[in-house]
Design an enzyme around this catalytic site. Structure first.
Site, PDB file in Angstrom:
ATOM      1  CE  LYS A   1       8.561 -25.755  47.454  1.00 43.95           C
ATOM      2  NZ  LYS A   1       8.530 -24.748  46.419  1.00 43.95           N
TER       3      LYS A   1
ATOM      4  CD  GLU B   1      13.081 -19.223  61.089  1.00 42.58           C
ATOM      5  OE1 GLU B   1      13.396 -20.229  60.410  1.00 42.58           O
ATOM      6  OE2 GLU B   1      13.365 -18.057  60.749  1.00 42.58           O
TER       7      GLU B   1
ATOM      8  CE  LYS C   1      15.714 -19.081  54.768  1.00 36.32           C
ATOM      9  NZ  LYS C   1      15.120 -19.976  53.799  1.00 36.32           N
TER      10      LYS C   1
HETATM   11  O1  F6P Z   1      12.915 -18.047  53.950  1.00 37.99           O
HETATM   12  C1  F6P Z   1      11.891 -17.839  53.047  1.00 37.99           C
HETATM   13  C2  F6P Z   1      11.087 -19.079  52.832  1.00 37.99           C
HETATM   14  O2  F6P Z   1      11.793 -19.985  52.081  1.00 37.99           O
HETATM   15  C3  F6P Z   1       9.751 -18.771  52.186  1.00 37.99           C
HETATM   16  O3  F6P Z   1       9.836 -18.653  50.820  1.00 37.99           O
HETATM   17  C4  F6P Z   1       8.917 -19.902  52.668  1.00 37.99           C
HETATM   18  O4  F6P Z   1       7.551 -19.645  52.517  1.00 37.99           O
HETATM   19  C5  F6P Z   1       9.358 -19.975  54.107  1.00 37.99           C
HETATM   20  O5  F6P Z   1      10.744 -19.692  54.062  1.00 37.99           O
HETATM   21  C6  F6P Z   1       9.107 -21.272  54.808  1.00 37.99           C
HETATM   22  O6  F6P Z   1       9.706 -22.325  54.134  1.00 37.99           O
HETATM   23  P1  F6P Z   1       9.295 -23.819  54.409  1.00 37.99           P
HETATM   24  O7  F6P Z   1       7.859 -23.972  54.050  1.00 37.99           O
HETATM   25  O8  F6P Z   1      10.196 -24.652  53.553  1.00 37.99           O
HETATM   26  O9  F6P Z   1       9.515 -24.087  55.872  1.00 37.99           O
END
Ligand code: F6P
Length: 535
Positions: A199, A205, A504
């Site tokens: 998102k 990661e 984080k």
């Molecule tokens: O760290 C939690 C989080 O923000 C979740 O809410 C989300 O689904 C996941 O990390 C991955 O986030 P992104 O889709 O922005 O990589």
């Protein structure tokens, strides 16, 4: 409202050690304490909720404004106040009809346009029209993402195995290099499409894994590697940074929470695996459940009832966890998916106004498929000192007509477990069993004690016709709205996740120390562990 909570507590106290089984003296109990929509049945009759308690719970839903908040969510109001966002994952699965305005813009046309683009792309990959840089068809897809950008599609792709007729989907999520290494080992880069799903497109990661996989592609394909990439994100500017062509980027709006995102472009691996038609069936099942949630009276409303059972067990009975037990091997990842959906949404300690919560919120959610769990942790469910409300899921029909014997066994086991949890086995019966085994005197007492089940342990069962894309859409949506109902009753914001931030931040600060920088300002434990891990 505290009046209703008090009455619920008094109801439980007055029930004393009442047996759930005794509630079935009412011949109508199963009918009254179950509800059905589009062939899916939720049975809540094997709980210790009686008619008065159910009426009080429904009043609790009414007075806390579940219906009002639900309608506000569907209308696109900014109910996620800490992030100043609407919560409109429901719009991703609704047919494009009347305009739906957010910040003065109709959100329907871009949703429909993105869905059309996804369909075209998926069809072109599946048919071999889009080929790899070596001119071969893509037979493998790797989704790189984590949390909501992984758990939903990974769970759903697995659930829909009988409908797979596209490329094989693989998932890399963990920053542990083992995940990438083990996945890449058996794949041919010349036939592998890579979807980077994030998102925010900043998640460490996912960015680390994307770089690793891009290197793997480049080593085999050189400049052609980039044409093996697609991206799913709200941060369209960032996807360009790693060179992904704009026509391979599928965007969505920030009012889709990560853990609610599999209905849009994050669901691309599902569409690649089962095809656009199957994906649209999945959306239809979800939308049907949305309609049910909006239209059904509260006492016949599956997400409301499931949410109220959750409130009863968490706040009135004080049970700290609940187990999700799919008797459906293809739903093996459902408990992990629900852990994020439920615990990231409702694992909160303050109300929307920032006040301490007056009572506990989200329970620990855990589980594994049956029958496997029966041979592992069910011992604790039956005889442990904590009561764990169980949530069973089971299909009437399997996808393996030639293996009917298996499905009959699966059903018998599922029903046996909820029955055993409820009825238990008395000390007297256990003594007879011990006597039959040849034990007498004190030894008979001891053996009987070990063979006694107190029973009276609650469960609910969700029974559905068959695990199809439509049914899967219903099941996930039922749980989404259940989490919503509970969140409203607790008065919390179920749509933010500030609790994931601190770790984080600290990881970013620790990275240089892991690489040898002095461990300044760290406690003795962290310093000691850094020393131990440095070698
Ligand atoms: O760290 C939690 C989080 O923000 C979740 O809410 C989300 O689904 C996941 O990390 C991955 O986030 P992104 O889709 O922005 O990589």
């Amino acid at each position: 409202m505290s009046d209703i909570w008090n009455k619920l507590e008094r109801n439980l106290a007055a029930a004393g050690d009442r047996r759930i089984l005794s509630l079935f003296d009412d011949p109508e109990r199963f009918g009254t304490f179950s509800a059905e929509t589009d062939g899916m049945l939720l049975d809540i009759s094997k709980t210790n909720i009686d008619g008065d308690a159910l009426s009080l719970l429904i009043r609790l839903a009414e007075t806390t404004g579940v219906a009002k908040k639900r309608d506000a969510m569907f209308r696109g109001e900014k109910i996620n106040v800490t992030e100043d966002r609407a919560v409109l994952h429901t719009a991703l699965r609704a047919p494009a009809s009347d305009p739906l305005m957010v910040d003065g813009k109709d959100v329907r046309p871009p949703i429909a346009e993105t869905l059309r683009r996804m369909e075209r792309f998926a069809e072109d990959i599946r048919s071999g029209w889009i080929t790899s840089s070596t001119g071969q068809s893509f037979t493998e897809v790797i989704n790189i993402g984590i949390g909501g950008s992984d758990l939903g599609p990974a769970m759903a792709v697995r659930a829909l195995a009988p409908f797979h007729d596209g490329p094989r989907c693989h998932f890399i999520s963990n920053v542990d290099g083992a995940d990438a290494a083990d996945t890449l080992r058996d794949l041919d880069p010349r036939r592998t499409l890579v979807v980077v799903a994030s998102k925010t497109f900043t998640t460490i990661e996912t960015m680390t894994n994307a770089n690793t996989v891009l290197k793997w592609l480049r080593a085999a394909l050189g400049e052609g590697a980039v044409s093996h990439l697609a991206a799913v994100s709200t941060a369209l500017d960032k996807t360009a940074d790693i060179g992904i062509a704009p026509d391979r980027v599928f965007g969505f709006a920030d009012w889709v929470g990560g853990r609610y995102s599999l209905w849009g472009p994050v669901g691309l691996p599902i569409m690649l695996a089962v095809g656009p038609e199957g994906f649209c069936e999945f959306l239809s099942g979800s939308h049907a459940l949305d309609r049910h949630f909006q239209d059904a009276p509260l006492n016949q409303n599956l997400p409301v009832l499931l949410g109220l059972v959750g409130i009863w067990h968490r706040n009135i009975c004080n049970y700290p966890t609940r187990a999700v037990l799919p008797y459906d091997q293809r739903l093996a990842r459902l408990p992990a998916y629900l852990q994020q959906l439920d615990m990231e949404s409702n694992g909160k300690g303050v109300t929307i106004d920032g006040q301490d919560l007056p009572r506990p919120s989200g329970p620990v959610v855990w589980g594994e498929p049956g029958t496997n769990g029966q041979h592992a942790f069910y011992q604790l469910l039956h005889q442990g000192t904590e009561v764990v409300p169980a949530e069973f899921l089971i299909a009437a029909e399997s996808h393996e007509p030639d293996l009917m014997e298996h499905h009959d066994l699966l059903k018998a086991n599922c029903l046996a477990q909820s029955e055993a949890l409820m009825i238990g086995r008395s000390f007297e019966t256990a003594k007879e069993i011990a006597a039959g085994l040849g034990f007498d005197g004190d030894e008979r007492q001891v053996q009987a004690a070990h063979r006694t089940f107190e029973g009276n342990r609650p469960s609910v069962t969700l029974a559905y016709p068959k695990l199809t894309p439509f049914t899967l859409g219903q099941i996930i949506t039922l749980y989404e709205h259940r989490v919503f109902v509970e969140g409203v009753i607790w008065g919390i914001n179920s749509f933010d996740q500030w609790g994931v931030e601190l770790g984080k931040e600290l990881a970013n600060a620790l990275l240089p120390m892991v690489r040898g920088a002095p461990a300044q300002g760290k406690d003795a434990s962290t310093r000691g562990l850094l020393r131990k891990l440095s070698g």
